[in-house]
Scaffold this active site. Structure first.
Site, PDB file in Angstrom:
ATOM      1  N   ASP A  96      50.083 -11.131  14.916  1.00  0.00           N
ATOM      2  CA  ASP A  96      49.126 -10.476  14.013  1.00  0.00           C
ATOM      3  C   ASP A  96      49.889  -9.454  13.168  1.00  0.00           C
ATOM      4  OD1 ASP A  96      47.061  -8.931  12.873  1.00  0.00           O
ATOM      5  OD2 ASP A  96      45.687  -9.404  14.480  1.00  0.00           O
ATOM      6  N   PHE A 145      39.132 -11.825  13.057  1.00  0.00           N
ATOM      7  CA  PHE A 145      39.288 -11.545  14.481  1.00  0.00           C
ATOM      8  C   PHE A 145      38.810 -12.747  15.294  1.00  0.00           C
ATOM      9  CE2 PHE A 145      38.628  -9.766  18.648  1.00  0.00           C
ATOM     10  CZ  PHE A 145      39.781  -9.019  18.784  1.00  0.00           C
ATOM     11  N   VAL A 146      39.726 -13.321  16.062  1.00  0.00           N
ATOM     12  CA  VAL A 146      39.414 -14.548  16.790  1.00  0.00           C
ATOM     13  C   VAL A 146      39.458 -14.325  18.306  1.00  0.00           C
ATOM     14  CG1 VAL A 146      40.134 -16.144  14.986  1.00  0.00           C
ATOM     15  CG2 VAL A 146      41.836 -15.262  16.587  1.00  0.00           C
TER      16      VAL A 146
HETATM   17  N1  HPA Z   1      41.868 -11.581  18.452  1.00  0.00           N
HETATM   18  C1  HPA Z   1      42.172 -11.161  19.691  1.00  0.00           C
HETATM   19  N2  HPA Z   1      43.210 -10.394  19.969  1.00  0.00           N
HETATM   20  C2  HPA Z   1      44.022 -10.042  18.952  1.00  0.00           C
HETATM   21  C3  HPA Z   1      43.776 -10.479  17.630  1.00  0.00           C
HETATM   22  C4  HPA Z   1      42.637 -11.283  17.367  1.00  0.00           C
HETATM   23  O1  HPA Z   1      42.334 -11.703  16.229  1.00  0.00           O
HETATM   24  N3  HPA Z   1      44.777  -9.948  16.867  1.00  0.00           N
HETATM   25  C5  HPA Z   1      45.572  -9.228  17.711  1.00  0.00           C
HETATM   26  N4  HPA Z   1      45.127  -9.276  18.959  1.00  0.00           N
END
Ligand code: HPA
Ligand code: MG
Length: 177
Positions: A96, A145-146
């Protein structure tokens, strides 16, 4: 919840990821290290599809957001596997901001690994990512956010067999569960 990557797409993506890793190492033994807890599900599926001899271990990393330690990444130094003179493949759920993998790769190199490569299930397409890009990526995804397939929100949803995008009302509801 909106499905972003369904079960069969995940299955294909992980197989493709394993093939790429296999051909890169050409049968050389590796030490595969799971970044806990998000890579748990990917890790179990991935290592069973890799064909080289493997040592397997885990490392804990957590970033505390908010409060006085905003964004500080904690690394559990009690990594339960020796990486000295090993070719290490670090496996994480998502690239991320890049902060986690950059710090963990450096930490493992410092522990004396011969080489450190990184594999992730997801790479977010967003600006301002820091550090080296992951070496192996199964899916590039939009900056949303996934959750699911190991990824959490407040430690929930890791068990979902697909990758989904949480709707705003679900984000609110999760905190009350
Ligand atoms: N989802 C869950 N955890 C995470 C994400 C996300 O999009 N990005 C960084 N950690
Ligand atoms: Mg998380």
């Amino acid at each position: 919840m909106r499905t972003l990557i369904d079960e069969s797409q995940l299955d294909d993506g992980v197989s493709k990821l394993a093939k790429e890793i296999d051909s890169n190492y050409g049968g050389r033994p590796i030490t595969v290290v799971a970044v806990m807890t998000g890579s748990l599900v990917l890790f179990a599926d991935l290592i069973r599809r890799l064909s080289m001899p493997q040592r397997v271990g885990v490392i804990h990393a957590s970033s505390y957001r908010g409060g006085t330690q905003a964004g500080k990444l904690e690394i559990d130094s009690k990594m339960l596997i020796d990486v000295q003179n090993r070719d290490v493949l670090l496996v994480d759920d998502i690239y991320d901001t890049g902060a986690t993998l950059t710090k963990l790769s450096a930490a493992i190199a410092e522990m004396g690994a011969s080489s450190v490569s990184t594999a992730v299930l997801l790479k977010k397409l967003r600006p301002k990512q820091i550090g080296p890009k992951p070496d192996f990526v199964a899916f590039e995804i939009p900056d949303e956010f996934v959750v699911g397939y190991g990824l959490d929100y407040l430690d929930m949803y890791r068990n979902l067999p697909f990758i989904g995008v949480l709707e705003p009302d679900e984000i609110e509801a999760t905190a009350r569960q």
